[in-house]
Design a protein around this motif. Sequence first.
Motif, mmCIF file in Angstrom:
data_model
loop_
_atom_site.group_PDB
_atom_site.id
_atom_site.type_symbol
_atom_site.label_atom_id
_atom_site.label_comp_id
_atom_site.label_asym_id
_atom_site.label_seq_id
_atom_site.Cartn_x
_atom_site.Cartn_y
_atom_site.Cartn_z
ATOM 1 N N LEU A 1 0.836 -1.160 0.099
ATOM 2 C CA LEU A 1 0.037 -0.150 0.117
ATOM 3 C C LEU A 1 1.013 1.250 -0.016
ATOM 4 O O LEU A 1 0.567 2.095 -0.668
ATOM 5 C CB LEU A 1 -0.940 0.110 1.359
ATOM 6 C CG LEU A 1 -1.881 -1.175 1.150
ATOM 7 C CD1 LEU A 1 -2.673 -1.292 2.567
ATOM 8 C CD2 LEU A 1 -2.947 -1.128 -0.055
ATOM 9 N N LEU A 2 2.132 1.362 0.676
ATOM 10 C CA LEU A 2 2.992 2.357 0.580
ATOM 11 C C LEU A 2 3.438 2.549 -0.570
ATOM 12 O O LEU A 2 3.701 3.792 -1.145
ATOM 13 C CB LEU A 2 4.083 2.019 1.650
ATOM 14 C CG LEU A 2 3.468 2.345 3.139
ATOM 15 C CD1 LEU A 2 4.780 2.034 4.254
ATOM 16 C CD2 LEU A 2 2.922 3.498 3.506
ATOM 17 N N LYS A 3 3.732 1.481 -1.123
ATOM 18 C CA LYS A 3 4.171 1.495 -2.580
ATOM 19 C C LYS A 3 3.426 2.105 -3.681
ATOM 20 O O LYS A 3 3.842 3.104 -4.565
ATOM 21 C CB LYS A 3 4.916 0.130 -3.054
ATOM 22 C CG LYS A 3 5.552 0.059 -4.416
ATOM 23 C CD LYS A 3 5.953 -1.357 -4.783
ATOM 24 C CE LYS A 3 5.980 -1.743 -6.280
ATOM 25 N NZ LYS A 3 7.499 -0.916 -6.791
ATOM 26 N N LYS A 4 2.171 1.769 -3.458
ATOM 27 C CA LYS A 4 1.187 2.225 -4.319
ATOM 28 C C LYS A 4 1.104 3.893 -4.084
ATOM 29 O O LYS A 4 0.623 4.481 -4.876
ATOM 30 C CB LYS A 4 -0.101 1.621 -4.132
ATOM 31 C CG LYS A 4 -1.013 1.592 -5.046
ATOM 32 C CD LYS A 4 -2.087 0.366 -4.801
ATOM 33 C CE LYS A 4 -3.293 0.488 -5.434
ATOM 34 N NZ LYS A 4 -4.443 -0.253 -5.053
ATOM 35 N N ALA A 5 1.189 4.187 -2.795
ATOM 36 C CA ALA A 5 1.102 5.514 -2.486
ATOM 37 C C ALA A 5 2.537 6.549 -2.843
ATOM 38 O O ALA A 5 2.556 7.588 -2.424
ATOM 39 C CB ALA A 5 0.777 5.750 -1.154
#
Length: 550
Positions: A117-121
């Motif tokens: 999720l952090l990567k996506k953000a």
Amino acid sequence: MIKFEIISIVLMVLMMGCETKNNGQAKTSNKKRPNIIFMMSDDHAYQAISAYSNHLIETPNIDRIAKEGMKFTNACVTNSICGPSRATILTGKHCHIHGKTDNVFPFDEAQVTFPQLLKKAGYQTAMFGKLHFGNNPKGIDEFKILPGQGSYYNPDFYTNNGKITVEGYVTDIITDMSIDWLEKRKDEEDPFILFYLHKAPHREWLPAPRHFKEFTKKSFVEPATLFDDYEGRGTAAKTAEMNLLKHMNWAGDSKLYPEMMAELGLKDESGWDLEAFEREVGRMNEEQRAVWDQTYKPLLEAFKKKYPEMTQRELMKWRYQRYMQDYLGCIASVDENVGRMLNYLDDNGLSDNTIVVYTSDQGFYLGEHGWFDKRFVYDESFKTPLLVRWPGIVEPGSTNTQMVQNLDFAQTLLEAAGVEAPDDMQGESLMPLLTGNDTEWTRDAVYYHYYEYPSIHMVKRHYAIITQEYKLAHFYYDVDEWELYDRKKDVNEMHNVIDDPAYADVVVKLKKQLVDLRKKYGDSSELDQQLIDKYIYMKENPDVEKVPLH
Ligand code: SGN
Ligand code: CA
């Protein structure tokens, strides 16, 4: 102290600076979002961090995180064993949901992990060191991870581009890799999360050659319960196989040379003692081995001479000292390397906008109750160290006594990064505690469930509810026993008061609360039974394809 609401506003303002990327995916403006360094060691007991207690070792660098941040004195895990703890950290879910209930069952790859999720953000993501399951962590841009448990000397790593072997000592190497990655991305604007994951001080506790001499000369204070006879506890404590005297390996753990074992008539009953020695000591290069022999040979020769005359009590004491010398020698390297990492952050202007977390995948017995290893819900393995530094947000030198869990890390770090956590995560963000708003924190009990049985160390399956005052555990397989401990009056957990009439009301209340907690988290006796059946089936059919639980 900065208020939680203010942080939320700051995060919202940051989020409002969203740009839209070509692929249509929203990407937040990264300028002020914090970087995250998630430091975790494997089996690092809080008893061996001087910020918690300095009766065994000084850890000035790890302590710096406590001095400049917050120390949690009641942080704990949901299941005190490696793979399950890591899967819980990454998913923010209990083990029966993410499927990794023990070191045998596979992780359910369909689960969402918070680095994804952090990567996506827009976060850059990296992981170096021990993960313990899989060879391709999800949502991680760049990784170098140890296969399974990994090795202390000249270890192998799985990387994005295949397997490599690196000469040197594992704790130093993991730090080199982490710092190299930070250095490489120095001019990038995007924030990052770096998982900096030590193998040390996991069994068989092999220190760096530079620490052999110093630590083998030291002797350490014994815990009050070293000679525990498990009276007043249940069957599980009596039948567990983690006693220093009875269950430690001679060569693998106490580092007796195999030929000395033979001379003393000590047998390798399990068949994996000599294998363990060979697996680690046998991996050293000539130079490392020479320093090893110089240090360990004389001390073990001296033991060999004394052994025939030694009483069981003296042997226990000797094994404890031998254990601590190696375990704490490993910690010395971890501490030095944490210092290197903190200095790197200082020297490169990264300290101010980086959240630094220091924790372990669980606690560990350092001779308490006569034990090594973990698994039980008793404090030394149930609790885990947790230190968090976040300049400008977390008050330096603060202490927090709330019951927080490894289950909470995903939601906490997502919130810190301004990313919404999925609804099915089961923890609670620690943000109110980190910002000093404890009144917003309402949790009064946590849930624990250990599964890996029958297996090494033979700790029976149990689930438990733990409050600040009490611990109620149900050992439900092989036996049907309940245990209750008064955490305030009996800090060493030596008296199971389940049948004491004075606690009758407490038992009724906690049993009810435990039923509610199991319901809340989606755990049940039906699921317990399914997992037992599946575990036994997998043990009996080791070649069967490992199918995820859900
Ligand atoms: C190995 C260790 C055990 C330890 C497990 C799990 N034996 O099997 O003592 O409990 O790992 O540890 S060893 O002889 O191989 O060292 S965990 O941290 O990975 O869960
Ligand atoms: Ca571990």
